[in-house]
Write a protein that holds these residues in place. Structure first.
Motif, short mmCIF file in Angstrom:
data_model
loop_
_atom_site.label_atom_id
_atom_site.label_comp_id
_atom_site.label_asym_id
_atom_site.label_seq_id
_atom_site.Cartn_x
_atom_site.Cartn_y
_atom_site.Cartn_z
N HIS A 69 -8.69 2.94 -3.05
CA HIS A 69 -7.29 2.78 -3.46
C HIS A 69 -6.74 4.07 -4.07
N VAL A 72 -5.84 6.40 -1.19
CA VAL A 72 -4.60 5.98 -0.54
C VAL A 72 -3.40 6.28 -1.44
N TYR A 73 -3.55 5.98 -2.74
CA TYR A 73 -2.45 6.17 -3.68
C TYR A 73 -2.04 7.64 -3.75
N GLN A 74 -3.05 8.52 -3.87
CA GLN A 74 -2.77 9.95 -3.99
C GLN A 74 -2.53 10.60 -2.64
N ARG A 110 -2.89 2.93 4.51
CA ARG A 110 -1.58 3.36 4.03
C ARG A 110 -0.46 2.57 4.72
N ALA A 113 -0.30 -0.86 3.35
CA ALA A 113 0.34 -0.89 2.03
C ALA A 113 1.86 -0.83 2.18
N LEU A 114 2.33 0.00 3.12
CA LEU A 114 3.77 0.13 3.35
C LEU A 114 4.37 -1.17 3.87
N GLN A 117 4.43 -4.17 1.01
CA GLN A 117 4.94 -3.93 -0.34
C GLN A 117 6.01 -4.96 -0.69
N THR B 37 5.17 3.19 -4.70
CA THR B 37 4.82 1.79 -4.98
C THR B 37 3.53 1.80 -5.80
N SER B 38 3.08 0.60 -6.18
CA SER B 38 1.84 0.52 -6.94
C SER B 38 0.65 0.95 -6.10
N GLU B 39 0.82 0.94 -4.77
CA GLU B 39 -0.29 1.33 -3.89
C GLU B 39 -0.17 2.76 -3.38
N LEU B 40 1.06 3.29 -3.37
CA LEU B 40 1.29 4.62 -2.81
C LEU B 40 2.13 5.43 -3.78
N GLN B 41 1.54 6.52 -4.28
CA GLN B 41 2.26 7.29 -5.29
C GLN B 41 3.55 7.89 -4.74
N LYS B 42 3.47 8.43 -3.52
CA LYS B 42 4.66 9.07 -2.95
C LYS B 42 4.91 8.55 -1.56
N THR B 43 6.11 8.06 -1.32
CA THR B 43 6.45 7.63 0.03
C THR B 43 7.92 7.92 0.25
N ASN B 45 10.16 5.86 2.55
CA ASN B 45 10.60 4.85 3.51
C ASN B 45 12.04 4.41 3.29
#
Lengths: 197, 90
Positions: A69, A72-74, A110, A113-114, A117, B37-43, B45
């Motif tokens: 996680h 994926v987050y970073q 990733r 996650a998108l 959300q 989001t809580s799962e992805l620091q930078k997006t 969309n």
């Protein structure tokens, strides 16, 4: 997000007991979904595959879950970025294998996650029909076109539970449809302005 | 004579009184960019949110939904097709 503790890196090295690289791969992908390390069957399966106790299996799954996680987050996309997370003392071949597995899966994770959300109910399907009204209680003869629109919406809860679907059907007069298309055209223009910036 | 002069107005009123089921009465929208989001620091969309106001009997109901960009373009395309179909009859 915090890096893993020394204890967790130690737990990760339990993967050295795996019978094959594919077994490691399977354990890693199974530990990704939320709540996987709390799922009894996955913990037991992992414990059996590695010949370790249930609590050791749970520690391993938790550690890998946090690691994956974090990646994926970073949005860590290069091997060097991932390799630098591990301590110097970590088993070299296992470190390379884990890095490879993380890179193989991170795009899929990733995208997942998108798509899962928080959001308002998503439009999943759209159907329309144009009817001709030929009579009503107010007029014995008429020829008025009308549009029926049905939209299927899906609401997927983030935390737990299954997706719920709802359908909304509505009727639009010609004027309403023209106004709606006008509005949608304005959205399209606004979107292209934003895209150009 | 008065009836002949007012006939178009009267028939338009009568059409307006004709039964409509779940009539769409209003549409509002907003769109923006999800930055994280809580799962992805930078997006980055783009999302589009629509609110449709539907009349059900005496009250109105709000329906909220979210569309991706491809869905939005498909929606616009379908509505233009529906309009083309309606235009055939006028």
């Amino acid at each position: 997000m915090a890096f893993l503790t020394e204890e967790q890196f130690t737990a990760l090295q339990l993967l050295l007991k795996a019978p094959s690289k594919d077994a490691v791969r399977q354990i890693c992908t199974e530990s990704y979904p939320t709540g996987a390390f709390k799922c009894q069957s996955i913990v037991e399966k992992t414990a059996n595959a590695l010949s370790v106790s249930n609590s050791e299996a749970m520690q391993l799954l938790t550690a890998f879950h946090m690691l994956s996680h974090h990646v994926v987050y970073q949005n860590l996309t290069s091997p060097e970025q991932i390799l630098s997370i591990f301590p110097e003392s970590f088993h070299s071949n296992l470190k390379n294998l884990i890095t490879k597995i993380l890179l193989e899966n991170s795009v899929t994770w990733r995208n997942e996650a998108l798509s899962s959300q928080i959001s308002l109910p998503k439009l999943v399907d759209l159907e329309w029909r144009v009817d001709m009204k030929t009579a009503s209680d107010s007029l014995s003869r008429m020829a008025v076109p009308t549009c029926l629109l049905q939209m299927k919406l899906q609401d997927t809860p983030c935390i737990s539970g299954s997706p719920s679907e709802s359908t909304v059907t509505m009727e639009l007069s010609k004027e309403t449809l023209d106004t709606m298309i006008d509005g949608l055209g304005r959205i399209r223009d606004q979107l292209s302005t934003v895209a150009r910036k | 004579e008065n009836t002949i002069i007012h006939y178009p107005v009267l028939s338009r009123l009568a059409v307006g009184q004709t039964l409509m089921v779940n009539q769409l009465v209003d549409m509002e929208w907003k769109f923006g960019v999800t930055v994280g989001t809580s799962e992805l620091q930078k997006t980055g969309n783009i999302f589009l949110q629509l609110k449709l106001v539907i009349r059900k009997g005496n009250k109105t109901e709000n329906v909220y939904m979210e569309l991706t960009l491809p869905q939005f373009y498909n929606f616009l395309h379908e509505m233009e097709r529906a309009k083309a179909s309606m235009d055939c009859f006028s």
